[in-house]
Design an enzyme around this catalytic site. Structure first.
Site, PDB file in Angstrom:
ATOM      1  N   GLU A 179       2.685 -32.694 -54.811  1.00 58.43           N
ATOM      2  CA  GLU A 179       4.026 -33.550 -55.004  1.00 58.43           C
ATOM      3  C   GLU A 179       4.328 -33.571 -53.976  1.00 58.43           C
ATOM      4  OE1 GLU A 179       4.136 -33.428 -59.332  1.00 58.43           O
ATOM      5  OE2 GLU A 179       6.859 -32.929 -57.915  1.00 58.43           O
ATOM      6  N   HIS A 194       3.588 -41.153 -60.278  1.00 57.25           N
ATOM      7  CA  HIS A 194       3.735 -40.624 -61.287  1.00 57.25           C
ATOM      8  C   HIS A 194       4.753 -41.998 -62.177  1.00 57.25           C
ATOM      9  CE1 HIS A 194       4.988 -36.459 -61.265  1.00 57.25           C
ATOM     10  NE2 HIS A 194       3.311 -37.109 -59.963  1.00 57.25           N
ATOM     11  N   GLY A 250       8.851 -38.062 -69.448  1.00 60.31           N
ATOM     12  CA  GLY A 250      10.019 -38.833 -68.457  1.00 60.31           C
ATOM     13  C   GLY A 250      10.803 -38.150 -69.204  1.00 60.31           C
ATOM     14  N   ASP A 251      11.581 -37.600 -68.173  1.00 53.65           N
ATOM     15  CA  ASP A 251      13.078 -37.139 -68.787  1.00 53.65           C
ATOM     16  C   ASP A 251      14.148 -38.287 -68.777  1.00 53.65           C
ATOM     17  OD1 ASP A 251      12.267 -34.967 -68.248  1.00 53.65           O
ATOM     18  OD2 ASP A 251      12.965 -34.970 -65.788  1.00 53.65           O
ATOM     19  N   ALA A 279       9.818 -29.186 -77.224  1.00 49.52           N
ATOM     20  CA  ALA A 279       8.343 -29.049 -78.198  1.00 49.52           C
ATOM     21  C   ALA A 279       8.828 -28.449 -79.916  1.00 49.52           C
ATOM     22  CB  ALA A 279       7.352 -28.372 -78.038  1.00 49.52           C
ATOM     23  N   ASN A 333       0.136 -31.937 -78.578  1.00 50.17           N
ATOM     24  CA  ASN A 333       0.440 -32.852 -78.155  1.00 50.17           C
ATOM     25  C   ASN A 333      -0.620 -33.556 -76.763  1.00 50.17           C
ATOM     26  OD1 ASN A 333       2.017 -35.012 -77.478  1.00 50.17           O
ATOM     27  ND2 ASN A 333       3.243 -33.955 -75.915  1.00 50.17           N
ATOM     28  N   GLN A 391       3.881 -27.393 -65.637  1.00 49.98           N
ATOM     29  CA  GLN A 391       4.852 -27.132 -64.852  1.00 49.98           C
ATOM     30  C   GLN A 391       5.135 -25.682 -64.452  1.00 49.98           C
ATOM     31  OE1 GLN A 391       7.704 -27.264 -63.817  1.00 49.98           O
ATOM     32  NE2 GLN A 391       8.157 -28.587 -65.436  1.00 49.98           N
TER      33      GLN A 391
END
Length: 302
Positions: free
Chosen positions: A22, A82, A113-114, A159, A168, A183
């Site tokens: 990434e 992304h 997304g944040d 969550a 989810n 993560q």
């Protein structure tokens, strides 16, 4: 299965691991040069794909697109973009997805997304997708993308609990995603416990561990706090006193990440996703220790 302590830890590994990397879109010419140097270094390891991140609230939309399109155009690598739900309507996301498809990009990393402001809560766009599962479903209707999604071994910070987080994840995979990438985490048991829960929940998709070599301990602590990742106390002690010793920091960072990967490998893991932070040294060294060797000539236009 345990590691045989009679032979060196990394001796004669089969080289059967598969990797992906990434990157994030560069802001300046200097950062762009660093990114392309990293791509050039890692490309010969023949990664399954390389992905490019998307800033909070879509703040890097154009730079992400340009970077992904250039990788697709100028290298032999499979490029993944992304894409998030934040601050975008369904029609806007359709346009972005169409542009990627036209640029030859066939792989999307689909994320909720944040929020644009750190510490804020996610709020869906009035005409947008409610979350990543809906985004995956919408993308699949648009084009037959390969889609990766995220997974949280230590539970997503938003969550309600671990079970709702697993539910989810299952929704995202059932909507058409090919795999999940976790993560980052720092202890192998974190991944193995999570995989037990994943399989018990009836999820049989590929769950690729995300590996974050610690270049800057303070920065990683901040990132870990935002995504609910535990930073073991022993790790903090190992990095104590090294603020002014970058070379020693690099060695310790590479050692810890390599040990994590080796233990995951011994437990049967063969796929690894590296969060490179646009630097190649750690990831290349760890891949080398895992038995990977250059397979293709780099064909990068710098």
């Amino acid at each position: 299965m345990t590691i045989d302590d009679r032979v060196p830890l990394y001796a004669d590994l089969a080289g059967d691991a598969r990797v992906s990397f990434e990157f994030f879109p560069p802001k300046t010419e200097k950062m762009e040069a660093q990114l392309w140097s990293a791509i050039e270094t890692l490309a010969p390891l023949a990664p399954r794909f390389v992905s490019v991140t998307y800033g909070a609230g879509g703040s890097t939309r154009e730079r992400t697109h340009n970077t992904v399109a250039r990788i697709a155009r100028e290298t032999p690598l499979a490029a993944a973009a992304h894409l998030t739900c934040v601050a975008a309507s369904k029609s806007e996301i359709d346009e972005i997805a169409d542009a990627y498809w036209q640029a030859g990009v066939r792989h999307i990393v689909a994320l909720r997304g944040d929020p644009p402001e750190q510490g804020g809560r996610f709020e869906a766009h009035p005409d947008g997708y409610a979350g990543a599962a809906d985004l995956v479903e919408g993308l699949m209707k648009r084009h037959p993308f390969e889609i990766s999604v995220s997974a949280y071994p230590e539970v997503h910070p938003d969550a309600r609990d671990a079970q709702s987080d697993l539910d989810n994840l299952k929704r995202k995979l059932d909507a058409g995603a090919t795999r999940a990438i976790t993560q980052f985490f720092f202890e192998p048991d974190t991944y193995f416990r999570f995989m037990d829960q994943v399989r018990a929940a009836g999820i049989d998709a590929e769950i690729v561990p995300g590996i974050m070599p610690v270049g800057n301990f303070a920065a990683v602590q901040r990132m870990a706090a935002m995504c609910n990742t535990d930073v073991p106390a022993w790790m903090g002690r190992l990095f104590e006193g090294l603020d002014d010793r970058p070379a020693a920091r690099q060695l310790i960072s590479a050692t810890l990440a390599a040990e994590l990967c080796r233990k995951l490998y011994e437990g049967g893991v063969r796929d690894f996703h590296f969060y490179t932070l646009n630097r190649a040294e750690h990831s290349y060294a760890i891949c080398h220790l895992l038995g990977l060797r250059p397979k293709v000539a780099a064909e990068i236009v710098a």
